[in-house]
Each structure stands twice: as C-alpha cells, then as structure tokens.
Design a protein around this motif. Structure first.
Motif, PDB file in Angstrom:
ATOM      1  N   ASP A  78     -39.941  -2.458 -42.859  1.00 48.91           N
ATOM      2  CA  ASP A  78     -39.200  -1.621 -42.098  1.00 48.91           C
ATOM      3  C   ASP A  78     -39.297  -0.217 -42.413  1.00 48.91           C
ATOM      4  O   ASP A  78     -38.482   0.675 -41.855  1.00 48.91           O
ATOM      5  N   SER A 133     -32.008  -5.647 -38.813  1.00 51.35           N
ATOM      6  CA  SER A 133     -32.063  -6.239 -40.242  1.00 51.35           C
ATOM      7  C   SER A 133     -31.959  -7.689 -40.285  1.00 51.35           C
ATOM      8  O   SER A 133     -31.374  -8.307 -39.540  1.00 51.35           O
ATOM      9  N   LYS A 134     -33.088  -8.115 -41.306  1.00 47.90           N
ATOM     10  CA  LYS A 134     -33.006  -9.554 -41.444  1.00 47.90           C
ATOM     11  C   LYS A 134     -32.206 -10.184 -42.580  1.00 47.90           C
ATOM     12  O   LYS A 134     -32.162 -11.339 -43.127  1.00 47.90           O
TER      13      LYS A 134
HETATM   14  N1  UDP Z   1     -38.225 -11.196 -44.563  1.00 48.35           N
HETATM   15  C1  UDP Z   1     -39.098 -12.161 -44.718  1.00 48.35           C
HETATM   16  N2  UDP Z   1     -38.642 -13.432 -44.246  1.00 48.35           N
HETATM   17  C2  UDP Z   1     -37.405 -13.336 -44.122  1.00 48.35           C
HETATM   18  C3  UDP Z   1     -36.339 -12.190 -44.050  1.00 48.35           C
HETATM   19  C4  UDP Z   1     -36.983 -10.941 -44.254  1.00 48.35           C
HETATM   20  O1  UDP Z   1     -40.322 -11.767 -44.923  1.00 48.35           O
HETATM   21  O2  UDP Z   1     -36.940 -14.401 -43.940  1.00 48.35           O
HETATM   22  C5  UDP Z   1     -38.897  -9.711 -44.728  1.00 48.35           C
HETATM   23  C6  UDP Z   1     -38.391  -8.424 -43.764  1.00 48.35           C
HETATM   24  O3  UDP Z   1     -39.594  -8.651 -42.632  1.00 48.35           O
HETATM   25  C7  UDP Z   1     -38.706  -7.106 -44.496  1.00 48.35           C
HETATM   26  C8  UDP Z   1     -38.021  -7.455 -45.813  1.00 48.35           C
HETATM   27  O4  UDP Z   1     -38.212  -9.005 -45.730  1.00 48.35           O
HETATM   28  O5  UDP Z   1     -39.827  -6.637 -44.610  1.00 48.35           O
HETATM   29  C9  UDP Z   1     -36.641  -6.972 -45.798  1.00 48.35           C
HETATM   30  O6  UDP Z   1     -35.683  -7.239 -44.904  1.00 48.35           O
HETATM   31  P1  UDP Z   1     -34.716  -6.470 -44.085  1.00 48.35           P
HETATM   32  O7  UDP Z   1     -35.389  -5.089 -44.084  1.00 48.35           O
HETATM   33  O8  UDP Z   1     -34.360  -7.138 -42.859  1.00 48.35           O
HETATM   34  O9  UDP Z   1     -33.400  -6.485 -45.118  1.00 48.35           O
HETATM   35  P2  UDP Z   1     -32.428  -5.198 -45.174  1.00 48.35           P
HETATM   36  O10 UDP Z   1     -33.325  -3.993 -45.648  1.00 48.35           O
HETATM   37  O11 UDP Z   1     -31.598  -5.136 -44.407  1.00 48.35           O
HETATM   38  O12 UDP Z   1     -31.646  -5.800 -46.772  1.00 48.35           O
END
Ligand code: UDP
Ligand code: MG
Length: 321
Positions: free
Chosen positions: A104, A212-213
């Motif tokens: 992202d 967000s994931k």
């Molecule tokens: N991601 C993944 N598998 C999952 C969940 C997340 O590969 O089951 C990847 C997602 O595509 C992203 C990274 O992990 O590249 C971080 O996720 P995200 O940005 O949603 O998390 P945050 O930054 O909100 O903590």
C-alpha cells in the motif's frame, strides 16, 4: 559487480493499489540501476496471498508489461507473515539483497536508496523505522505503539516502530531460513539472526487506496502470536504470580490463627467468596496462557509447510547456485 536487489511485496486483495505501486517501484528500480547502485537483474517480486479479487491477473499483466515485475501465487491465503516468508525464500536464491515492503506504499519507497547504500557499505540487515506516526489516525497510532510496548514488556524483543520494511542480505536470509518455526513472527526472529545491522528512518504515509487488512482484532491476535511464539515470559509471570498468592495465603492463615486464638471467630464469607472468584479467575487465566503454548507446541510438532507456491511468473533467471 553491482548487487542484485529484489523487492518483495506481499499482496492480499490489493487490486486498488497495485498498478500505482508497480509504477513507483519500477521507477525506483530504474533510477537505482541508472546510478549504478544495483544490477540490471534486479526485480520486484509480488506475492499473491490467495487474494479474492483480481490481484493475480494484475500481477501477470504487470509482468507482461515489464520484465522487472515478477510474481508468485500462493495456493491460498496464508497471512502476511507467511506470504512475506514465501517471497523472501524465493528471492533469497536469486538476489544479493532483498527488501520487503507492504503493497500500500505506506512505507516511503525513497528509503530504499539509503537501505541499498548501507548494504553496499557492508550492513546485512537494515531496519526501516518510522520517525513519526503523525499521519496515522489517533486510534491506529495508540494501538500500534501500545502493541510494541506490550511486546517488549512481555519479553519479545523487537525494533521499536519497525514493521516489515527492511533490507536483508543473502546470508542473513540464509540465516532466517534456518529458523523453522511454523508460528512465524518475523519482526521478532530477524533480530535474532545477528550480523551487522543498522536503521533508516522514514515517515509513514497513509494507505493511498483500499482498506487496511489489519483491523484491531487481527492486530491483537498478531500481538498474542508474537509474544507466545517468541518468549516464555508470560509463563514465568504466572509462576511468579502463583508464588505471590501463595505468600499472601500464608499471611492469611497466620492472621486467621491469631484471630482464632483470640477467640474471635467471625464468619467472613465475603472475603471467602471474593478470594474464590479471584483464584478461579487466575487459574483460568493461567490455564489459558499455558494452553496457548501447548497449542503452539502442537502446531510446531506437525511441522506443516508454511506456504505452498502454485505458480511463479518472471522466473527466467535461474536461481544463483
Ligand atoms: N497482507 C497479506 N496477507 C494477509 C493480510 C495482509 O499479504 O492476509 C499484506 C497486504 O496486502 C499488505 C501488507 O500485508 O501489503 C500489510 O497489510 P495492511 O497494509 O493492510 O496493514 P496495515 O498497514 O494497515 O497494518
Ligand atoms: Mg498498510
């Protein structure tokens, strides 16, 4: 000779961000190649973590447009850490240095230059560290920083404000490949590898598209995962707590004896029932913590594969040796 750099990007349902991410990463690679910092054999490696949207067809399309873009497709969703590991282990045999980052673009890709420079100076692991979280929402910031504090308090040593944005040399990755745990928490394992390490500061931006994931629930289970897979401190805390309560109960017995000898026997059911609840709660909590570890042992003893790869695109480069 210039080092071959691989940038590994795990992707789960990231169709909204992928085209832009790919464009910027490609620019970055070309720029680095232009100034002779990395070899022309460098690549971006997307890992499709069992996405339900068009992420994989998009990755194939990106590869068709530019040979700098490669991809691996996992057989199903295995979670961020496992997807990352799949990418790192695939890249390890092809590259001299590997950088991992999220899809992202929240991690500033301009920090890549500084990471590569440090690698060329002989550093094996370069951690990307957030200088500030100004742009995260208040909620995300406090929960995330609380997460790091809790982790460290519980004996899981991690680099403060460092997520999975880091550069690792080939030999550091070889080291990582020898950690065989199924309960994977890379942030805690990487510092155990050793070698020369350094940090690069960057500002964390906002996710520029998509959701967000990592909602709160997932983050909490990630924290429990991290703590229980890295340290036995919670078990020790239980032992300490048990001992403390034992001391208290000794004091109580002594106190009751004194009262009894004074002929002062008041029926104190209130204190009794209170301690009953307290002890019951503590016992259940302790059992729960022990259960966490037993569950981990169970999973480790199975030694299931941490990821399975369905397909690799853009692998015209045979693995080095
Ligand atoms: N991601 C993944 N598998 C999952 C969940 C997340 O590969 O089951 C990847 C997602 O595509 C992203 C990274 O992990 O590249 C971080 O996720 P995200 O940005 O949603 O998390 P945050 O930054 O909100 O903590
Ligand atoms: Mg993110």
């Amino acid at each position: 000779m210039n080092p071959i750099l691989y940038i590994v990007v795990p992707c789960y349902n990231e169709e909204a961000v992928l085209p832009e991410t790919a464009r910027r990463l490609r620019e970055k690679l070309e720029q680095l190649m232009g100034r002779g910092a990395i070899s022309p054999a460098s690549r971006v490696l997307f890992v499709n973590d069992g996405s339900k949207d068009r992420t994989w067809p998009l990755i194939c399309q990106l590869h068709a447009q530019s040979h700098l873009m490669c991809g691996i497709d996992l057989t199903r969703n295995r979670g961020h850490q496992n997807a990352l590991l799949a990418g790192l282990m695939t890249a390890k045999d092809r590259a001299d240095a590997v950088i991992s980052m999220d899809a992202d673009l929240q991690d500033d890709i301009n920090a890549v230059d500084a990471m590569v420079d440090k690698f060329r100076e002989g550093v094996d692991i370069v951690y990307g560290v957030r200088s500030s979280r100004k742009r995260d929402s208040f909620f995300k910031r406090t929960t995330a920083e609380g997460f790091y504090r809790l982790m460290n308090l519980m004996g899981a040593e991690t680099v403060f404000n460092h997520a999975d944005y880091r550069l690792m040399s080939r030999r550091a990755l070889e080291g990582l490949s020898q950690f065989r745990e199924v309960n994977l928490f890379l942030r805690g394992i990487v510092p155990m590898i050793g070698y020369r390490t350094d940090t690069v500061e960057y500002e964390r931006g906002e996710r520029f598209a998509g959701q967000s994931k990592y909602p709160l629930g997932k983050m909490l289970s990630f924290a429990v995962e991290g703590i229980t897979s890295l340290s036995v401190k919670p078990l020790r805390m239980i032992t300490g707590l048990g001992f403390l309560i034992f001391l208290v109960s000794l004091g109580m017995i002594f106190y009751n004896l004194v009262r009894w000898m004074g002929g002062n026997t008041v029926t104190g059911w209130a204190s009794l029932s209170c301690s009953l609840w307290l002890l019951g709660g503590l016992i259940l909590l302790s059992l729960g913590v022990i259960g966490e570890y037993v569950g981990k042992l169970y999973l480790e003893s199975k030694a299931r594969p941490r990821f399975l790869i369905r397909e690799i695109v853009g692998d015209e480069q045979p693995p080095k040796d």
